[in-house]
Scaffold this active site. Structure first.
Site, short mmCIF file in Angstrom:
data_model
loop_
_atom_site.label_atom_id
_atom_site.label_comp_id
_atom_site.label_asym_id
_atom_site.label_seq_id
_atom_site.Cartn_x
_atom_site.Cartn_y
_atom_site.Cartn_z
N VAL A 192 2.69 3.30 -5.58
CA VAL A 192 3.93 3.86 -5.05
C VAL A 192 4.79 2.74 -4.45
O VAL A 192 5.85 2.41 -4.95
CB VAL A 192 3.62 4.94 -3.98
CG1 VAL A 192 4.87 5.33 -3.23
CG2 VAL A 192 2.96 6.15 -4.63
N CYS A 193 4.28 2.15 -3.37
CA CYS A 193 5.08 1.21 -2.59
C CYS A 193 5.29 -0.10 -3.32
O CYS A 193 6.25 -0.81 -3.05
CB CYS A 193 4.42 0.99 -1.23
SG CYS A 193 4.23 2.53 -0.33
N VAL A 194 4.41 -0.43 -4.24
CA VAL A 194 4.63 -1.58 -5.10
C VAL A 194 5.27 -1.14 -6.43
O VAL A 194 6.22 -1.74 -6.90
CB VAL A 194 3.31 -2.34 -5.38
CG1 VAL A 194 3.57 -3.59 -6.22
CG2 VAL A 194 2.62 -2.71 -4.07
N VAL B 72 0.86 -1.18 0.00
CA VAL B 72 0.00 0.00 0.00
C VAL B 72 0.90 1.23 0.00
O VAL B 72 1.76 1.36 0.87
CB VAL B 72 -0.90 0.02 1.24
CG1 VAL B 72 -1.68 1.34 1.32
CG2 VAL B 72 -1.87 -1.16 1.23
N TRP B 73 0.75 2.14 -0.98
CA TRP B 73 -0.10 2.12 -2.13
C TRP B 73 0.49 1.29 -3.25
O TRP B 73 1.69 1.30 -3.46
CB TRP B 73 -0.31 3.54 -2.64
CG TRP B 73 -1.07 4.43 -1.74
CD1 TRP B 73 -2.16 4.15 -0.97
CD2 TRP B 73 -0.81 5.83 -1.53
NE1 TRP B 73 -2.61 5.27 -0.32
CE2 TRP B 73 -1.80 6.31 -0.64
CE3 TRP B 73 0.13 6.73 -2.02
CZ2 TRP B 73 -1.86 7.64 -0.22
CZ3 TRP B 73 0.07 8.04 -1.61
CH2 TRP B 73 -0.92 8.49 -0.71
#
Lengths: 226, 226, 226, 226, 226, 226, 226, 226
Positions: free
Chosen positions: D130-132, D126-127
């Site tokens: 962004v984070c993935v 998450v998000w």
């Protein structure tokens, strides 16, 4: 030719980011965010759209990212640019057009882009399918690395919105979102602008503002009871 | 072989548009917009679909873009073509088919396309997934530059609609929308047809018609009070 | 090895269709349409899913397209295959699996596919993201031309459904829909099966059945009043 | 450097799977599943998101797939990691970051990934955008085979979610779903973990849990009446 | 005046049901379910609507509930009645109208209703807001107990559908649904028609058909393994 | 006749609540929450439905509210009751029926209700329109104050769900929701069960569970830094 | 005081309609359908809203129903009335207001209503919740029979729209829809205006226009082949 | 007991409004708009909810309407009140509770309400179904005229939201919306606060802000060209 600000000495981490945009090479183009056109946007509520665009203006000011704006017939029915952009990004450069629908058809606009020397273009505008699509495809052909910020732009229906997304990908334009743009330029909390950046997250995700309020109250309560 | 109109001397700006369609090379194909088939369309309201198609007919008349229409078994259950097309684009050429589902399977249709000498084909029809998809893929194989106007076409469910969009992109067909087509052919407000074109925006985005009404009243009020 | 029917002498038009599937090379694979798995499908109503699959079974029988079916643990919680498939396509060949989730992991299944000599595989099943995706990607790697019929398949959420569509395209699998499959195999109304095919359109688009009823009554009324 | 478990001797079928992930080469990365960030997720209900992530944790434990977790400022407003992950996957390795938004910007994180020797990275977080997205794109550039589990991740709007999916595909990241991940690692019911795996299907598709309950009761009734 | 069937000796439980409809006093009115009007229905898919209406026809035949049908200008554009009704409920009485939109404006229709002696009227039709609403309100004024079966009727938009529901309640008409009508007439499994009634549940809730298939297979598997 | 627990001495505030339910007079009826019927529920995800029902079971145990359950043909296709109810509310009394669809048609059920002496009945079940509606209307006629918990119940479509809500209101049954029931029985945080009740809010609103996790971490961080 | 037209000699059936509006007693009030306000409407597409209002204007002209219009500050930001109303209903009487938000607060408006002697008021306007709600509630208190045409009005969100519907019912105002109004004034096809009325159905339900086109073509085909 | 401001000398029109709220008798109650609870709201985006509540605060300040606020355990997980309320309505009186969920259970709160002498209570809060519902029903029983502002409140799901709306109506509470409240207190543009009120419309309907911007630019353009 207007001068653009120089990026601050980079505070970015050096280990990763090979696939991410380089803030020092990034130029933001805000295209035709006009009050008349806003009425036709149906893939995002206009309040969310404006808040996202305003966040981008703040972000660019905070991180010294250059911004170019333009409008299509702003004295006509398309209406004036939303005033928040230039209020929040006073360094933004406005380029008047001579009737061209596609900003890239306007020589002054292209010259202004070229004058920055930056090759990573982040575009947003209304309509996504026109005011972003046309210059994005043209800039791609001209060799730029181009991002389209989907939720800082607007299209006249959900069906058109899905169509635009597909056409961007097909044309080699990278679709992104306002929150991703914030994070991609932000990159690390270990920088002096961290506190200001935190506030911006409350704009791209309003629930986050409430998260921050709860956090502060919880800490205050903990300190009072300790 | 029917003759097609010659495009007006170009009024387009010359600086950009490398990635955009050239009106002088563009041919619009309207495929099977028939009253019986309209009842099966579920990804767009039929009133919106018809208004979009009628707008394209007007646009082609205004800018002298050639149009070819065809219908699948119009005396049968598929029903007649929507009459607005030929009413609003009297220069459109109708090609009868001999039972082929795929217009590109009909030699007369392909010959009619070839006779125009144009290599940029803009297609719309019902169903998107069949009546547009099949000739679009075939024309792509035949070397044409092909656009599918998603919201001037219709599919029997949202799920099918998303599937069609993906298959177009995979097959090298460019997905576009009615409003984008209008703007991509329009290109500049500095042309003699500007006032007529402005009216068309009120069709692809009905809120824009109200924007224009408000604008005129506001100006009238300003002049009366000055 | 089970023998498959030979396709009827082709009645297809010869002018187009370069980008379309060749019925004489097409094999339909119906994968794991089981009553227990149906309960988990959330991207299409189960009544629509079953009607679409049943239409495909009818279509293959009508046009002599070979069909292979298989099921995952049909005596267990996944439940039995929907009985309509083999009722409506009595020529379909069922291949039992030995516990493999991916039908392509089962040697008997692959051998059965190979025995048909056909290289165009049309797949549908539940879940789309698993029971269609895995053999589709494997068959693609093995050199087959692969179609996934999205609305004759089912996934456990809309979000998963959109994800599957993207992964198919990325993997070179062609997404299609039940109505497009019908039309792509149908190709022309100038064939002896036309009346039977017309009935099938009423299944992929239930409004079309009402169109046909209205048409007949209108003609009857015209004849009575003439 | 933390050691990772060795995968069990493979129980996979050998006939197919050329296009599927190899469990013995797979590493799961769970990124920033934090309570504060959860409040901003709008493309999946938070209960479903957590259940999916918890399922992945169970699955990795059951099949000895290594897991790395990380969090962004977990003592700050982003909040702590959801505790279920480490409870259900006690072998998961947590890597602290030093303020980097992009986990791939953190040298410890990349080193931990490299230490496993695995080249197939399955990411969720998450998000999504962004984070993935950032580590996924970076890992792709670094030569890894990367999967993004869309419904074990979350984005701040439906529009952003669709945008992320498109950007993953454009960047060569394979989009997948929690149920597909389960099946792709599961591969066959002919393995000792079958009963435990069956339970996991009730988590990715809650209707399936009811299917299993009905099945057992039906069998019980049959036995009692026989 | 046509004779109506007499209800079977009641098999209903006697303890409750004070607030429920009495099958022996119930008359079903199916109003204007015509193919042309079906095309305008937007609050329920036409396949679901027809299946619900067909279920009611079957139910009335099974339980000897009298049925009256009527149509508005069936030789005109409104189209013929869906044929399933009289096929499945051969005892239904058709009343022709003389142009009246409101069936209650037609004296023959009202006389036919009165001839049954029943005072509980269950109505369904297209449009809900007109063909059901007008006779429902009129019958209510005339002292009947009136039910409107919302999902065996259809309205031209979701917004109209919600409006109709509110107007029914305001006018003292009881809104109900096809599944509730089935259960309210069914009342107990301890009756000779139980097996036939069970099949009808698979029509009002297609997932239930799959539940029954799974159940039978589970029992079969249990018996084979015992 | 089974005995029911006596409510704890009231801990409620005395100032208000004139219009609210009295916990000491409240009886909860959980009707036909069966695995087979769950598959037909379309107005709420089945995971949410079960979590809501389980929450009610916990709540009644915590606050000593009596519970009666019943099932319709649980050895048949309707399937067994969800086991969580009796696991979490061991004091719940199960009443078997003899085939009646409407629980109020069963004399044992009504007698069990009467034996509690309570006159405020809170009902939930599947289907809302049948298994809740029929006893709710009957109980209303019998003079009870009746609540229907809409989101601890389920109907086969959104359209049916809206219809049921309207019919409840028309019949004098009070519609309520799981979260409102929790709060209406909870009434004050100044009671010994407060900590346990807090956990239940995380079930009716899963985001609230994350709020609690964030709160605890924020306080922990504040204490560590102070 | 402006004179209103007298209704034509009634052609209505006499058997029913006790609960329906009497055209000879009906007055239509169109309130604040202004271009600026249209931009804020979110519960119905503005094209549909305008088409519905225009249909009402045509209908009133065709059937000699008197119409009163008014606008709120039409020289200001609210914008001018949509011009179609007075174009299509030249007999409509416009009443200017003096700043009052609620038309019923304006004495001229109420006097104009009273001058018609009619007691059945059909109201539509923007916003539903304000410009229709306030005069509707006031007129109800003043003893009029009041209808609110929900889909010829508009509200700023779906949530507000549902709220308005509930408040109308609570206040004794009858909610109706454009199609129902057409039918309720139409009443019978056995009247001289039948052909003109038929055209209006194509406006309230655009699919009906296609039904009529198909019907005519089917009859033409039948006659040509006979 | 805190003193409340006296309403300004009324500027309201006197002709109508018999059914509308009287500003001089109106008291606004803002209940539990807390950051933790906001995370659980799913029937309205939190940004819209906060903007609506903030608008009400501004409105009450502008028109001297008294406001009472309260919060449920604001030092706990429910979190602090949104600060905008007291910032924008500095005259608002905050009443602390002692753990009661229902504000009407708190004697101080009821006393504060009574001290104003006003009998028209306008309530908003989170959750609608609890924090608004309970005091609304209690106040109704106590003889107050009660309004619930649906979109300045929030519920944990759409289904709960619809349920709350029905329960309000059933209990005699009047449902309203933020925009209707603004207009119902506004009543006429012929008052000194008109310019300030106009700004508030841009908050309840963000498109209206763009309408105003367009209007001003259109007038400016007209003046410059005249």
């Amino acid at each position: 030719m207007t001068s653009h600000p120089t990026a601050k000495p980079s505070t970015l981490p050096t280990g990763g980011g090979a696939a991410l945009m380089d803030p020092a090479d990034t130029l933001v183009l805000l295209l035709d965010h006009q009050s008349g056109l806003f009425q036709t946007v149906k893939d995002i509520p206009v309040a969310d759209l404006r808040r996202n665009v305003a966040m981008i203006a703040r972000l660019c000011t905070l991180l010294d990212i250059p911004v170019i704006t333009t409008a299509s017939e702003p004295s006509g029915t398309n209406g004036p640019l939303m005033p928040e952009i230039h209020e929040l990004a006073p360094h933004a450069v406005y380029v008047a057009r001579k009737g061209e629908v596609n900003a890239w058809d306007n020589a002054d606009f292209v010259a202004q882009v070229e004058s920055t020397g930056r090759r990573t273009l982040v575009m947003a505008g209304v309509w996504t399918s026109v005011c972003v699509m046309f210059p994005a495809l043209d800039a791609r052909v001209a060799g730029y690395d181009v991002y389209a910020v989907i939720d800082a732009s607007g299209d006249p229906s959900e069906l058109v919105s899905r169509t635009s997304l597909a056409r961007f990908v097909q044309g080699g334009v990278k679709p992104t979102s306002t929150n991703a743009l914030l994070s991609e330029l932000h990159r690390t909390w270990a920088r002096p602008e961290a506190a200001d950046l935190a506030q911006l997250y409350g704009l791209v995700a309003p629930n986050y503002a409430a998260v921050m309020e709860s956090y502060q109250r919880a800490q205050q309560a903990a300190r009072q009871s300790s």
